[in-house]
Design an enzyme around this catalytic site. Structure first.
Site, mmCIF file in Angstrom:
data_model
loop_
_atom_site.group_PDB
_atom_site.id
_atom_site.type_symbol
_atom_site.label_atom_id
_atom_site.label_comp_id
_atom_site.label_asym_id
_atom_site.label_seq_id
_atom_site.Cartn_x
_atom_site.Cartn_y
_atom_site.Cartn_z
ATOM 1 N N MET A 187 0.809 -1.242 -0.120
ATOM 2 C CA MET A 187 -0.155 -0.082 -0.078
ATOM 3 C C MET A 187 0.778 1.267 0.127
ATOM 4 O O MET A 187 0.301 2.373 0.318
ATOM 5 C CB MET A 187 -0.861 -0.194 1.185
ATOM 6 C CG MET A 187 -1.833 -1.139 1.154
ATOM 7 S SD MET A 187 -3.465 -0.845 2.025
ATOM 8 C CE MET A 187 -2.650 -0.726 3.892
ATOM 9 N N GLY A 188 2.303 1.068 -0.432
ATOM 10 C CA GLY A 188 2.774 2.360 -0.524
ATOM 11 C C GLY A 188 3.607 2.815 0.947
ATOM 12 O O GLY A 188 3.380 1.844 1.927
ATOM 13 N N HIS A 238 9.155 -3.479 3.343
ATOM 14 C CA HIS A 238 8.767 -3.984 2.093
ATOM 15 C C HIS A 238 10.153 -3.804 1.197
ATOM 16 O O HIS A 238 10.075 -4.930 0.272
ATOM 17 C CB HIS A 238 8.188 -2.504 1.392
ATOM 18 C CG HIS A 238 6.997 -2.088 2.133
ATOM 19 N ND1 HIS A 238 6.811 -0.997 2.935
ATOM 20 C CD2 HIS A 238 5.803 -2.506 2.142
ATOM 21 C CE1 HIS A 238 5.880 -0.696 3.625
ATOM 22 N NE2 HIS A 238 4.645 -1.919 2.950
ATOM 23 N N HIS A 286 9.043 1.233 3.393
ATOM 24 C CA HIS A 286 10.080 1.164 4.251
ATOM 25 C C HIS A 286 10.747 -0.038 4.181
ATOM 26 O O HIS A 286 10.714 -0.958 3.234
ATOM 27 C CB HIS A 286 9.416 1.095 5.743
ATOM 28 C CG HIS A 286 8.435 0.126 6.127
ATOM 29 N ND1 HIS A 286 8.584 -1.090 6.098
ATOM 30 C CD2 HIS A 286 7.100 0.309 6.277
ATOM 31 C CE1 HIS A 286 7.647 -1.992 6.428
ATOM 32 N NE2 HIS A 286 6.619 -0.963 6.566
ATOM 33 N N GLU A 287 11.883 -0.234 5.071
ATOM 34 C CA GLU A 287 12.773 -1.711 4.817
ATOM 35 C C GLU A 287 12.232 -2.874 4.973
ATOM 36 O O GLU A 287 12.569 -3.804 4.404
ATOM 37 C CB GLU A 287 13.972 -1.388 5.795
ATOM 38 C CG GLU A 287 15.097 -0.537 5.773
ATOM 39 C CD GLU A 287 15.862 -0.879 4.147
ATOM 40 O OE1 GLU A 287 16.030 -2.291 4.126
ATOM 41 O OE2 GLU A 287 15.822 -0.067 3.489
ATOM 42 N N GLY A 336 4.888 -10.294 3.849
ATOM 43 C CA GLY A 336 5.662 -10.274 5.098
ATOM 44 C C GLY A 336 4.869 -11.095 6.473
ATOM 45 O O GLY A 336 3.498 -11.123 6.496
ATOM 46 N N MET A 347 8.766 -2.560 11.847
ATOM 47 C CA MET A 347 8.747 -1.545 10.908
ATOM 48 C C MET A 347 7.098 -1.580 10.354
ATOM 49 O O MET A 347 6.453 -2.459 10.053
ATOM 50 C CB MET A 347 9.549 -1.451 9.696
ATOM 51 C CG MET A 347 10.896 -1.279 10.094
ATOM 52 S SD MET A 347 11.929 -0.916 8.835
ATOM 53 C CE MET A 347 13.585 -0.678 9.814
ATOM 54 N N SER A 348 6.496 -0.270 10.159
ATOM 55 C CA SER A 348 5.113 -0.212 9.664
ATOM 56 C C SER A 348 4.937 1.017 9.102
ATOM 57 O O SER A 348 5.481 1.977 9.807
ATOM 58 C CB SER A 348 4.259 -0.581 11.004
ATOM 59 O OG SER A 348 2.868 -0.243 10.357
ATOM 60 N N ARG A 376 2.503 2.537 9.422
ATOM 61 C CA ARG A 376 1.635 3.351 10.433
ATOM 62 C C ARG A 376 2.428 3.801 11.485
ATOM 63 O O ARG A 376 2.090 4.655 12.295
ATOM 64 C CB ARG A 376 0.435 2.453 10.891
ATOM 65 C CG ARG A 376 -0.556 2.235 10.031
ATOM 66 C CD ARG A 376 -2.053 1.569 10.394
ATOM 67 N NE ARG A 376 -2.915 1.657 9.494
ATOM 68 C CZ ARG A 376 -3.373 0.525 8.875
ATOM 69 N NH1 ARG A 376 -2.508 -0.430 8.792
ATOM 70 N NH2 ARG A 376 -4.517 0.504 8.065
HETATM 71 P P1 AMP Z 1 1.299 -2.952 3.470
HETATM 72 O O1 AMP Z 1 2.102 -1.968 2.581
HETATM 73 O O2 AMP Z 1 1.487 -2.590 4.967
HETATM 74 O O3 AMP Z 1 0.272 -3.450 2.931
HETATM 75 O O4 AMP Z 1 2.503 -4.143 3.641
HETATM 76 C C1 AMP Z 1 2.981 -4.852 2.131
HETATM 77 C C2 AMP Z 1 3.874 -6.068 2.400
HETATM 78 O O5 AMP Z 1 4.645 -5.647 3.283
HETATM 79 C C3 AMP Z 1 2.911 -7.016 3.410
HETATM 80 O O6 AMP Z 1 2.952 -8.301 2.597
HETATM 81 C C4 AMP Z 1 3.319 -6.817 4.673
HETATM 82 O O7 AMP Z 1 3.298 -8.207 5.509
HETATM 83 C C5 AMP Z 1 4.846 -6.607 4.370
HETATM 84 N N1 AMP Z 1 5.544 -5.903 5.634
HETATM 85 C C6 AMP Z 1 5.217 -4.566 6.161
HETATM 86 N N2 AMP Z 1 5.716 -4.212 7.376
HETATM 87 C C7 AMP Z 1 6.931 -5.451 7.305
HETATM 88 C C8 AMP Z 1 7.987 -5.547 7.974
HETATM 89 N N3 AMP Z 1 8.194 -4.906 9.286
HETATM 90 N N4 AMP Z 1 8.812 -6.884 7.751
HETATM 91 C C9 AMP Z 1 8.698 -7.538 6.574
HETATM 92 N N5 AMP Z 1 7.317 -7.261 5.876
HETATM 93 C C10 AMP Z 1 6.688 -6.258 6.057
#
Ligand code: AMP
Length: 292
Positions: A41-42, A48, A45-46, A161, A198-199, A201
């Protein structure tokens, strides 16, 4: 007619339309190529980036999607204010070695509007627990967009992830149940130096909240390292951790589960996972540790 591929300022290709995405894949899905896919979802961070790097190692071409999916947000959640850092994301994807960004607008993926969209409903047993219990409809939104993206990108391998552990299980389940010809590859959770997962959010956290946030991971690790003789002792230990966290957080759940079924586990050991969701002010954080 689909828009053609655009070259972004940082030199990575961006596609915004379904038809252009199909064209691009058709040309590259040759006998010897492996298409890798990292849906996001953009606000990258590290975490991704580690998934993209893994995909680049394994695959011939790596597609990253950047799409904030309205279908997976509840009515009072943060869809509108979800962080959007597109230009920076492009540079991160380019330097990690991705070949293409798929960045559709909402109306491109849901032309009839999200209310009229056919949806993919994963089994309740996997989704009426943990995050699903607090975010009704969330995993239907996730499953629907992921299936649509799979159909458009047609990857051989897709990377998710472990940070979003229940999401990973849902994707593995639908992929198996629907016989998708796609290998689902999990990536380890990437953390800040103080343990905070990492997130995207995390950007919402105030400086004070940011200091407190690593307590979640510390709690998970203490539970993982417990040596308890039976279920009753385990429950007691979890309650103790919950009340410790409650001084700072509103804890939604703190559970030890079977890492395959997500059913509550009677003991901690290989094959279990400790999961937490808690709010710090309005910021909802999730994390987990897998017990090896
Ligand atoms: P999102 O952009 O939050 O939808 O995440 C996209 C992908 O990145 C998903 O598969 C998440 O599980 C993965 N992801 C998000 N945060 C992390 C993290 N800290 N470490 C590894 N993968 C992550």
């Amino acid at each position: 007619m689909g828009q053609t591929v655009m070259d972004s300022a940082v030199g990575i290709k961006v596609i915004e339309t379904v038809s252009a995405m199909r064209e691009w894949v058709k040309e590259r899905r040759t006998d010897n190529s492996i298409i890798g896919f990292v849906p996001t979802m953009g606000a990258l961070h590290e975490g991704h980036v580690s998934l993209i790097r893994q995909a680049v190692k394994d695959c011939t071409h790596v597609v990253v999607s950047i799409f904030v999916n309205p279908l997976q947000f509840g009515p009072h959640e943060d869809y509108q204010k979800y962080p959007r850092t597109f230009e920076r994301d492009l540079e991160l994807c380019r330097s990690a070695g991705a070949a293409l960004i798929f960045h559709p607008e909402v109306k491109e993926l849901y032309p009839a509007g999200s209310a009229e969209q056919t949806v993919v409903v994963p089994p309740a047993k996997l989704t009426d627990t943990l995050c699903g219990a607090f975010r009704p409809g969330h995993f239907t939104g996730v499953a629907t967009v992921v299936l649509k993206l799979f159909e458009l990108v047609r990857p051989h391998q897709a990377y998710f992830g472990e940070k979003d552990f229940q999401q990973l299980k849902v994707i593995e389940k639908i992929s198996g149940d629907l016989n998708l010809p796609i290998e689902i590859i999990p990536g380890k959770t990437i953390r800040e130096a103080d343990g905070l997962a990492m997130s995207s959010r995390n950007a919402y956290l105030t400086a004070g909240q940011r200091q407190i946030a690593p307590k979640l991971y510390q709690s998970l690790c203490r539970i993982r390292d417990l040596r308890v003789p039976d279920k009753a002792e385990l429950e007691k230990a979890i309650e103790k951790e919950k009340s410790l966290l409650s001084a700072d957080f509103t804890v939604q759940y703190l559970n030890v589960c079977n890492a395959q079924t997500l059913e509550e586990a009677d003991a901690i050991g290989p094959g279990s996972v400790v999961l937490v969701a808690a709010k710090l002010g309005n910021v909802r954080l999730i994390d987990n540790v897998i017990v090896d």
